[in-house]
Design an enzyme around this catalytic site. Structure first.
Site, PDB file in Angstrom:
ATOM      1  N   ASP A   1     -92.245  75.068   4.565  1.00 14.91           N
ATOM      2  CA  ASP A   1     -93.471  74.473   5.119  1.00 14.91           C
ATOM      3  C   ASP A   1     -94.451  73.997   4.061  1.00 14.91           C
ATOM      4  O   ASP A   1     -95.666  74.041   4.264  1.00 14.91           O
ATOM      5  CB  ASP A   1     -94.168  75.472   6.071  1.00 14.91           C
ATOM      6  N   ARG A   2     -93.915  73.562   2.935  1.00 15.72           N
ATOM      7  CA  ARG A   2     -94.738  73.001   1.849  1.00 15.72           C
ATOM      8  C   ARG A   2     -95.646  74.030   1.161  1.00 15.72           C
ATOM      9  O   ARG A   2     -96.471  73.675   0.339  1.00 15.72           O
ATOM     10  CB  ARG A   2     -95.604  71.818   2.348  1.00 15.72           C
TER      11      ARG A   2
END
Ligand SMILES: Cc1cc2nc3c(=O)[nH]c(=O)nc-3n(C[C@H](O)[C@H](O)[C@H](O)COP(=O)(O)O)c2cc1C
Length: 210
Positions: free
Chosen positions: A188-189
């Site tokens: 998720d970055r």
């Protein structure tokens, strides 16, 4: 271009406690891991330099070892990067190993290696690469490929039977880092970024937001 972004899930979290005391030792570990993962050029790194007008330029070079806490590479001193480094001896290096979902960034000052060190490395290179280094006027415009090949052939004849001398215009540099960031992909970055920052004679590690 609107593909779903890749999720980085290969590695366990990168914690401060995982890092070695010296960033160069940590970098060696990650290069070894990239080699074991089967990357074609595990030592390839992007070198960014800057020109007199402030224009950055970047290209790949190979890391050819370590010296006095710094990262070494070899090149032509009279090509674009050589001239830029001599005028502005500050540079950045970036490694990216896709198979490991890891990046390392270094920033610092650059110095030429000694002639002895450059000669020792030059002697290890295959003979054809030595003549190639002698032959290339790196970064200069050449009218045709044929002109370059003809110069190579002439040099092969000129050096036939003898050692190829280390060209005056060719040798190594060492980048001694002031900062080294280790980046590892996460979901998720929300990647892990741990940056060693020089502080007097030692290093302080800071966690950066992704
Ligand atoms: C995988 C790879 C490795 C390279 N290794 C070197 C190197 O170690 N030294 C070098 O001078 N150029 C190397 N090059 C070529 C440089 O990327 C670049 O084209 C050349 O050094 C000229 O750059 P300049 O005109 O900015 O000086 C390599 C290129 C690639 C793709």
């Amino acid at each position: 271009m609107s593909q779903t972004p890749k999720q980085y899930t290969l590695n366990p979290p990168l914690d401060e406690a995982d890092l070695l005391a010296e960033p160069i030792d940590q970098l060696r570990l990650w290069i070894d891991a990239a080699r074991e993962a089967g990357m074609i050029e595990p030592t390839a790194m992007t070198l960014a330099t800057v020109g007199d007008d402030g224009q950055p330029s970047a290209r790949i070079v190979l890391c050819k070892g370590f010296h006095d806490g710094g990262v070494c590479f070899y090149t032509n001193y009279e090509g674009r990067k050589g001239r830029e480094l001599d005028a502005h001896p500050q540079a950045a290096l970036v490694f990216w190993w896709d198979k490991l979902e890891r990046q390392v960034r270094l920033e610092g000052r650059v110095e030429r290696l000694s002639r002895e060190a450059s000669l020792a490395y030059f002697r290890e290179r295959p003979r054809a690469s030595q003549i190639g280094a002698y032959t290339s006027r790196q970064s200069a415009v050449v009218a045709t490929r044929g002109e370059l090949d003809a110069r190579m052939q002439a040099n092969e004849q000129a050096f036939a039977g003898g050692d190829v001398p280390l060209p005056e215009f060719w040798g190594g540099y060492v980048l001694r880092p002031q900062a080294v960031e280790f980046w590892q992909g996460r979901r998720d970055r929300l990647h892990d970024r741990l940056c060693y920052v020089r502080s007097a004679a030692s290093w302080r590690v800071e966690r950066l937001e992704p």
